[in-house]
Enzyme design. Structure first.
Site, PDB file in Angstrom:
ATOM      1  N   ASN A  60       0.821  -1.215   0.000  1.00 20.51           N
ATOM      2  CA  ASN A  60       0.000   0.000   0.000  1.00 20.51           C
ATOM      3  C   ASN A  60       0.856   1.267   0.000  1.00 20.51           C
ATOM      4  O   ASN A  60       0.361   2.348   0.291  1.00 20.51           O
ATOM      5  CB  ASN A  60      -0.913   0.015   1.219  1.00 20.51           C
ATOM      6  CG  ASN A  60      -1.859  -1.166   1.228  1.00 20.51           C
ATOM      7  OD1 ASN A  60      -2.419  -1.520   0.195  1.00 20.51           O
ATOM      8  ND2 ASN A  60      -2.021  -1.791   2.378  1.00 20.51           N
ATOM      9  N   HIS A  89     -14.249  -1.475   5.958  1.00 24.60           N
ATOM     10  CA  HIS A  89     -13.123  -2.229   6.515  1.00 24.60           C
ATOM     11  C   HIS A  89     -13.496  -2.995   7.791  1.00 24.60           C
ATOM     12  O   HIS A  89     -14.360  -2.569   8.558  1.00 24.60           O
ATOM     13  CB  HIS A  89     -12.010  -1.222   6.831  1.00 24.60           C
ATOM     14  CG  HIS A  89     -10.698  -1.837   7.185  1.00 24.60           C
ATOM     15  ND1 HIS A  89     -10.263  -1.946   8.482  1.00 24.60           N
ATOM     16  CD2 HIS A  89      -9.731  -2.366   6.411  1.00 24.60           C
ATOM     17  CE1 HIS A  89      -9.061  -2.506   8.490  1.00 24.60           C
ATOM     18  NE2 HIS A  89      -8.712  -2.766   7.238  1.00 24.60           N
ATOM     19  N   GLU A 143     -16.050   4.451   3.637  1.00 26.76           N
ATOM     20  CA  GLU A 143     -14.655   4.701   3.286  1.00 26.76           C
ATOM     21  C   GLU A 143     -14.646   5.722   2.153  1.00 26.76           C
ATOM     22  O   GLU A 143     -15.627   5.855   1.422  1.00 26.76           O
ATOM     23  CB  GLU A 143     -13.984   3.398   2.832  1.00 26.76           C
ATOM     24  CG  GLU A 143     -13.890   2.397   3.954  1.00 26.76           C
ATOM     25  CD  GLU A 143     -13.122   1.120   3.572  1.00 26.76           C
ATOM     26  OE1 GLU A 143     -12.397   1.117   2.562  1.00 26.76           O
ATOM     27  OE2 GLU A 143     -13.256   0.144   4.308  1.00 26.76           O
ATOM     28  N   SER A 195     -10.901  -0.346  -0.027  1.00 22.52           N
ATOM     29  CA  SER A 195      -9.555  -0.913  -0.082  1.00 22.52           C
ATOM     30  C   SER A 195      -9.427  -2.106  -1.018  1.00 22.52           C
ATOM     31  O   SER A 195      -8.369  -2.323  -1.599  1.00 22.52           O
ATOM     32  CB  SER A 195      -9.092  -1.298   1.320  1.00 22.52           C
ATOM     33  OG  SER A 195     -10.079  -2.054   1.974  1.00 22.52           O
ATOM     34  N   ASP A 248     -13.660   7.146   6.519  1.00 20.20           N
ATOM     35  CA  ASP A 248     -12.345   6.522   6.714  1.00 20.20           C
ATOM     36  C   ASP A 248     -11.616   6.628   5.376  1.00 20.20           C
ATOM     37  O   ASP A 248     -12.003   5.982   4.404  1.00 20.20           O
ATOM     38  CB  ASP A 248     -12.560   5.054   7.128  1.00 20.20           C
ATOM     39  CG  ASP A 248     -11.258   4.248   7.168  1.00 20.20           C
ATOM     40  OD1 ASP A 248     -10.217   4.756   6.721  1.00 20.20           O
ATOM     41  OD2 ASP A 248     -11.304   3.092   7.637  1.00 20.20           O
ATOM     42  N   HIS A 261      -7.201   4.863   2.215  1.00 18.15           N
ATOM     43  CA  HIS A 261      -6.581   4.681   0.897  1.00 18.15           C
ATOM     44  C   HIS A 261      -6.685   5.914   0.002  1.00 18.15           C
ATOM     45  O   HIS A 261      -6.209   5.893  -1.126  1.00 18.15           O
ATOM     46  CB  HIS A 261      -7.188   3.474   0.185  1.00 18.15           C
ATOM     47  CG  HIS A 261      -6.880   2.190   0.882  1.00 18.15           C
ATOM     48  ND1 HIS A 261      -5.739   1.476   0.647  1.00 18.15           N
ATOM     49  CD2 HIS A 261      -7.547   1.520   1.848  1.00 18.15           C
ATOM     50  CE1 HIS A 261      -5.722   0.402   1.418  1.00 18.15           C
ATOM     51  NE2 HIS A 261      -6.809   0.412   2.170  1.00 18.15           N
ATOM     52  N   LYS A 272      -0.408   3.650   4.703  1.00 25.22           N
ATOM     53  CA  LYS A 272      -0.536   3.400   3.276  1.00 25.22           C
ATOM     54  C   LYS A 272       0.297   4.428   2.511  1.00 25.22           C
ATOM     55  O   LYS A 272       1.515   4.363   2.563  1.00 25.22           O
ATOM     56  CB  LYS A 272      -2.005   3.359   2.894  1.00 25.22           C
ATOM     57  CG  LYS A 272      -2.596   1.983   3.172  1.00 25.22           C
ATOM     58  CD  LYS A 272      -3.592   1.921   4.255  1.00 25.22           C
ATOM     59  CE  LYS A 272      -3.938   0.477   4.608  1.00 25.22           C
ATOM     60  NZ  LYS A 272      -5.077   0.392   5.504  1.00 25.22           N
TER      61      LYS A 272
END
Ligand SMILES: *Cc1c(COP(=O)(O)O)cnc(C)c1O
Length: 386
Positions: free
Chosen positions: A50, A136, A178, A182, A207, A210, A239
């Site tokens: 990542n 997640h 998110e 991810s 969140d 990424h 990440k």
């Protein structure tokens, strides 16, 4: 003496995983130069990490961490509210809050802890937590353990989210999504979700593990990219930022509440100040080294140009490139052939992803070379047509 029931239960469950071809084992790697990964005598180009911006092994960042160690020593020696919160932590928190446009930033040792902290502190019995189904594991786990009622909506399904919010108007509600998913690399429809939350007086938590560093001007992430300011933003440093740790961006009330009521914050040793010091350098690099994002954009365009005609390839705007195979055994086989040809990709199986969607999770990095990406694409074309 009869064996304890816990052991037989654990062995049974492990046996089931194994029979399903889903057993995980711990492997041991080394990382070498040029984004390569080694295991014993084998070595591959790494398309599974990542480290999107290629910061993890950058000498400038390594040097900053070493400098931090010299100034501050190895550890923080205490939890933040005792004596573990030093000037380096405060400088990092202020920088984050400024950069991302929030009143406060609160530091955590991991994104997993930050998500647990917010959800456990905020939500009480009788409250409602609404999550995207693909959120997640750290968010799902927190929701499952929370005394609040959890509801989940199908991935990015704003109509269903609206429907859920339309009922029980009077119940205090938090919506969590998110910014970038991810395992799929796709974006959340943040503009719509934000609007829906405003209309229904629900709190929005994003969140952006990424998205931070990768999307938006100066790498400010998914929310800046969508010009949306959620009530609570979680960013992680493991990440694109190349290190580890996390921060919760929020207003004064949430900040004050968390430092009083979040056990994850209060009862956990603060991150080493040297790390906070290095993270300041990492953030500076993220902001000012736009060439890293430009390189990712170029690789991404090339990837899709060369593989656009393969139905397994999902088009994404992020460095996360899922190749959906479906069957776990077949996914492992393709990953194995890729490895035999020098490419390490993530083979992701249920329960990390939904049943029947086992996939390769290919990630691009600014520390790849054009030649490496080219070679991967050529190999993938062979395997996906086979
Ligand atoms: C990786 C990740 C986390 C966990 O962050 P860590 O710092 O690795 O604990 C949380 N949320 C999402 C979406 C992630 O991808």
């Amino acid at each position: 003496m009869k064996e304890h029931a816990f052991y037989s239960r654990m062995r049974d469950k492990l046996g089931i995983r194994e029979a399903q071809n889903l057993l995980r084992t711990q492997r041991i790697f080394e990382r070498k130069d040029g984004h390569s990964l080694c295991e014993q005598t084998e070595s591959w180009i790494d398309f599974s990490s990542n480290d999107y911006l290629g910061l993890a092994k950058d000498p400038e960042l390594i040097n900053a961490w070493q400098q931090g160690l010299t100034i501050y020593g190895a550890g923080s020696q205490a939890s933040p509210l005792v004596t573990g919160y030093l000037t380096a932590h405060q400088a990092l928190a202020e920088e984050l809050a400024d950069w991302l446009g929030f009143d406060h930033a609160l530091l955590f040792n991991s994104g997993f802890a930050a998500n647990q902290a917010v959800i456990h502190a905020l939500l009480e019995k009788g409250d409602r937590l609404i999550q995207d189904k693909l959120n997640h594991a750290s968010l799902m786990e927190a929701g499952i353990l929370s005394p609040a009622t959890m509801q989940r909506f199908p991935h990015n399904d704003t109509a269903r989210l609206t429907q859920l919010l339309d009922s029980h108007h009077d119940v205090p509600t938090v919506v969590v999504t998110e910014g970038v998913f991810s395992m799929d690399g796709d974006l959340s429809p943040l503009v719509d979700i934000h609007q829906i939350c405003l209309q229904n007086k629900a709190l929005l938590m994003v969140d952006d593990a990424h998205g931070i560093g990768v999307l938006g001007e100066e790498g400010r992430g998914s929310c800046a990219n969508a010009q949306v300011k959620p009530d609570i933003l979680v960013v992680t440093f493991g990440k694109a930022v190349g290190m580890m740790g996390a921060a919760v961006l929020c207003n004064r009330t949430v900040h004050d509440y968390l430092i009083n009521f979040s056990k994850h914050y209060v009862y956990s040793t603060a991150m080493p100040p040297a790390q906070a010091y290095a993270l300041l350098t990492a953030l500076h690099m993220v902001k000012t080294q736009a060439w890293r994002r430009e390189k990712l954009t170029e690789f991404s365009a090339f990837f899709h140009e060369m593989l656009g005609d393969y139905p397994q390839i999902i088009n994404t705007e992020t460095p996360i490139k899922p190749v959906i195979i479906g069957d776990p055994a077949e996914t492992m086989q393709i990953a194995k052939t890729l490895k035999a040809n020098g490419f390490f990709t993530g083979a992701i199986r249920p329960p990390t992803v939904p049943p029947k969607t086992a996939r390769l999770r290919i990630t691009l990095s600014a520390s790849h070379s054009k030649g490496q990406v080219d070679a991967l694409v050529t190999q993938l074309r062979k395997e996906l047509s086979a």
